[in-house]
Motif scaffolding. Sequence first.
Motif, PDB file in Angstrom:
ATOM      1  N   CYS A  66      35.208  82.094  40.847  1.00  0.00           N
ATOM      2  CA  CYS A  66      34.981  80.719  41.305  1.00  0.00           C
ATOM      3  C   CYS A  66      34.678  79.761  40.154  1.00  0.00           C
ATOM      4  CB  CYS A  66      33.838  80.674  42.313  1.00  0.00           C
ATOM      5  SG  CYS A  66      34.263  81.357  43.918  1.00  0.00           S
ATOM      6  N   PRO A  68      35.991  79.390  36.956  1.00  0.00           N
ATOM      7  CA  PRO A  68      37.147  78.653  36.441  1.00  0.00           C
ATOM      8  C   PRO A  68      37.922  77.917  37.534  1.00  0.00           C
ATOM      9  CG  PRO A  68      37.586  81.014  36.374  1.00  0.00           C
ATOM     10  CD  PRO A  68      36.163  80.838  36.782  1.00  0.00           C
ATOM     11  N   ALA A  69      37.772  78.360  38.778  1.00  0.00           N
ATOM     12  CA  ALA A  69      38.481  77.696  39.881  1.00  0.00           C
ATOM     13  C   ALA A  69      37.924  76.306  40.165  1.00  0.00           C
ATOM     14  CB  ALA A  69      38.430  78.564  41.133  1.00  0.00           C
ATOM     15  N   LEU A  71      37.774  74.040  38.057  1.00  0.00           N
ATOM     16  CA  LEU A  71      38.695  73.145  37.347  1.00  0.00           C
ATOM     17  C   LEU A  71      39.974  72.872  38.134  1.00  0.00           C
ATOM     18  CD1 LEU A  71      38.286  74.686  33.793  1.00  0.00           C
ATOM     19  CD2 LEU A  71      37.148  72.670  34.739  1.00  0.00           C
ATOM     20  N   LEU A  72      40.280  73.726  39.118  1.00  0.00           N
ATOM     21  CA  LEU A  72      41.470  73.545  39.940  1.00  0.00           C
ATOM     22  C   LEU A  72      41.106  72.766  41.198  1.00  0.00           C
ATOM     23  CD1 LEU A  72      42.957  77.136  39.687  1.00  0.00           C
ATOM     24  CD2 LEU A  72      43.780  75.096  38.516  1.00  0.00           C
ATOM     25  N   PHE A  73      40.973  71.474  41.054  1.00  0.00           N
ATOM     26  CA  PHE A  73      40.704  70.578  42.174  1.00  0.00           C
ATOM     27  C   PHE A  73      39.428  70.929  42.936  1.00  0.00           C
ATOM     28  CE2 PHE A  73      45.371  70.979  41.744  1.00  0.00           C
ATOM     29  CZ  PHE A  73      45.625  69.716  41.212  1.00  0.00           C
ATOM     30  N   LEU A  75      38.276  73.843  43.813  1.00  0.00           N
ATOM     31  CA  LEU A  75      38.358  74.976  44.737  1.00  0.00           C
ATOM     32  C   LEU A  75      37.219  75.973  44.537  1.00  0.00           C
ATOM     33  CD1 LEU A  75      42.189  75.695  44.786  1.00  0.00           C
ATOM     34  CD2 LEU A  75      40.816  74.563  46.536  1.00  0.00           C
ATOM     35  N   GLY A  76      36.712  76.044  43.326  1.00  0.00           N
ATOM     36  CA  GLY A  76      35.601  76.954  43.046  1.00  0.00           C
ATOM     37  C   GLY A  76      34.343  76.564  43.793  1.00  0.00           C
TER      38      GLY A  76
END
Length: 114
Positions: A66, A68-69, A71-73, A75-76
């Motif tokens: 979670c 690094p996620a 950084l993806l909009f 999602l983490g």
Amino acid sequence: MNLREDRNLVAVAHLSQLINFVTGFGGFIVPLILWLTQRDKVLGMDLQGKQILNFQISTFILTLFCVPAILLFGLGILGFIILGVLIFIFPIINAIKAINGEHTYYPLSYQFLT
């Protein structure tokens, strides 16, 4: 070897995971100690202790995914919220099931210890 039935101790092992919300790490250590010391003495402790530890290890790994996620909009963040709810609710549900002698289950749990 005769194993004693102690559903309350098994329930305490499930509930001890909630220590994570206070200390951040005790939710793994306390069930580990209970499992290591009581698995040969208490009926069901071996199986349920492994379930608890597998859940703790699995949620730790998922938490690492979670980070690094985020950084993806973001999602983490959603992952952290979902994991937080699961980590809080399922130990309580499974403690109640353990007291009633029912089968316990942890979602998103990979079987590291078999």
